[in-house]
Structure formats: structure tokens, C-alpha cells
Design a protein around this motif. Structure first.
Motif, short mmCIF file in Angstrom:
data_model
loop_
_atom_site.label_atom_id
_atom_site.label_comp_id
_atom_site.label_asym_id
_atom_site.label_seq_id
_atom_site.Cartn_x
_atom_site.Cartn_y
_atom_site.Cartn_z
N GLN A 135 5.46 29.70 -74.36
CA GLN A 135 5.32 28.75 -75.46
C GLN A 135 3.99 28.96 -76.16
N PRO A 158 2.35 29.82 -80.41
CA PRO A 158 2.72 29.69 -81.83
C PRO A 158 3.55 30.88 -82.32
N ASP A 159 4.42 30.59 -83.28
CA ASP A 159 5.32 31.61 -83.83
C ASP A 159 4.57 32.84 -84.35
N CYS A 170 -6.36 29.74 -81.90
CA CYS A 170 -5.97 29.07 -83.14
C CYS A 170 -6.88 27.88 -83.43
N CYS A 221 -6.10 24.44 -85.40
CA CYS A 221 -4.94 23.72 -85.93
C CYS A 221 -5.33 22.29 -86.26
N LEU A 281 1.85 22.49 -80.16
CA LEU A 281 2.57 23.68 -80.61
C LEU A 281 3.20 23.47 -81.99
N GLU A 282 3.69 22.26 -82.26
CA GLU A 282 4.30 21.98 -83.56
C GLU A 282 3.31 22.20 -84.70
N CYS A 299 0.48 23.86 -84.60
CA CYS A 299 -0.02 25.24 -84.63
C CYS A 299 1.03 26.20 -85.20
N ASN A 300 2.29 25.76 -85.28
CA ASN A 300 3.34 26.56 -85.90
C ASN A 300 3.39 26.38 -87.41
N ASP A 301 2.69 25.39 -87.93
CA ASP A 301 2.68 25.12 -89.37
C ASP A 301 1.58 25.96 -90.01
N ASN A 302 1.97 27.00 -90.77
CA ASN A 302 0.99 27.91 -91.36
C ASN A 302 0.07 27.25 -92.38
#
Length: 185
Positions: free
Chosen positions: A104, A106-107, A119, A121, A132-133, A135-138
Motif C-alpha cells: 500500500q 501511493p499510485d 511524499c 501530502c 494514502l488517499e 497522497c494519491n491526489d496529485n
């Protein structure tokens, strides 16, 4: 005469109410534009800070440490992935504290085939159920690859957590063989 005054008062009240509604809409739109502008500035600051931290990491030799002052962006976190934090996982009507596992991350880290990444974030404990949500938002995060195991926390332990950089943080960046440790003070 009273009828004309009453009609005028009714007409004026309607105009005032419409004007107040229009002003409210303009204030709301102004705040949304400011939020978009502010988030893009914060993302730019995050990318600059990560670049500076990466340069500090590259200069380290095993056994060395370096201090770094991370001032902005505020209300963001510095986090290494994979991570040992817990998040709330909903199972029917139950909420279970679940630990992140090694897969798990980040993408952006998965797409680039990075085993470890660092990261910055934007994170609000009350808005996002887990890190994680966000950190997945660019638009709300920036990540770099780290070529070794990374431990980020505020207590100096071996747990992989995060550093809340609200208000700025002094970081101690240390390299021990194949392990990079970043501790917020």
C-alpha cells in the motif's frame, strides 16, 4: 398612499434579498478560487522542499546526519512509504484499525515502480480516513523515489509514521547503511 409605500417596501425588500444572495455567491466563489490558487502554491512549495530534502539525502554518506528546516507548506505531512500507520477500514457496520502493508503505497510510486518513496501530502485527520488517499491526489501531494528503506517519524523510533509539518519542523536526516531515517523535532 399607503398601498404605494407597501408596494415599494415589498419591491425594495426583494431587491435587498437578491443582492445579499448574490454577494454570498460571490464570496463563496472567491473563496473557492483562493483555495485552488493556494493549493497550487502549496504543491509548488512541497515540490521545492522535496527537491531540497533529496539533495540533502544524496550528500549523505553512511553514518552521517544532516539537519534540515522544513518551513512550509503548512497543514501538510512528510511521509515515507511503505508506512506502519493504521487507518480505519470499514467492514459492514464495524470500523477496524488496519495497518498499512508493504504493497500500500501511493499510485505515483507504483506507476514508477518505486519500492520506497518520500511524499509531502496535504493531510487533515478529520477529512481523510487515511493518508494514502490524500497522497494519491496529485493536486495535494508530491513524491520522490528513495533508493533505500525510509523511516519518517517524530519520536526517533524504528516505526515508519509521518511528520506533521504544520508550523514548520526541524528535521534530522540520517543515513545508516541501507536505511534512511528522517526525524521531525
Amino acid at each position: 398612499m399607503l398601498d404605494k409605500r407597501g408596494l415599494w417596501l415589498l419591491e425594495s425588500s426583494g431587491k435587498i434579498i437578491i443582492a445579499i444572495i448574490c454577494i454570498g455567491i460571490l464570496i463563496f466563489l472567491g473563496m473557492e478560487v483562493y483555495k485552488i490558487f493556494n493549493n497550487s502554491l502549496d504543491l509548488e512549495k512541497a515540490q521545492i522542499q522535496l527537491g531540497n530534502i533529496n539533495n540533502s539525502i544524496k550528500e549523505l554518506k553512511s553514518g552521517e546526519s544532516k539537519d534540515y528546516v522544513l518551513l512550509n507548506p503548512g497543514d501538510w505531512i512528510l511521509v515515507g512509504w511503505p508506512n506502519d500507520n493504521f487507518y480505519d477500514k470499514t467492514m459492514g457496520t464495524f470500523v477496524i484499525k488496519t495497518k498499512y502493508d508493504e504493497s500500500q503505497i501511493p499510485d505515483i510510486c507504483i506507476i514508477n515502480n518505486w519500492q520506497n518513496c518520500l511524499c509531502i501530502c496535504k493531510y487533515s485527520f478529520s477529512v481523510y480516513p487515511h493518508m494514502l488517499e490524500t497522497c494519491n491526489d496529485n493536486k495535494l501531494s508530491s513524491c520522490i523515489e528513495v533508493d533505500r528503506k525510509i523511516i519518517v517519524n517524530e519520536d526517533g523510533s524504528e516505526e515508519r509514521k509521518f511528520v506533521d509539518i504544520t508550523g514548520g519542523k526541524n528535521l534530522k536526516i540520517s543515513l545508516f547503511g541501507d536505511k534512511l531515517k528522517i526525524v521531525g523535532k
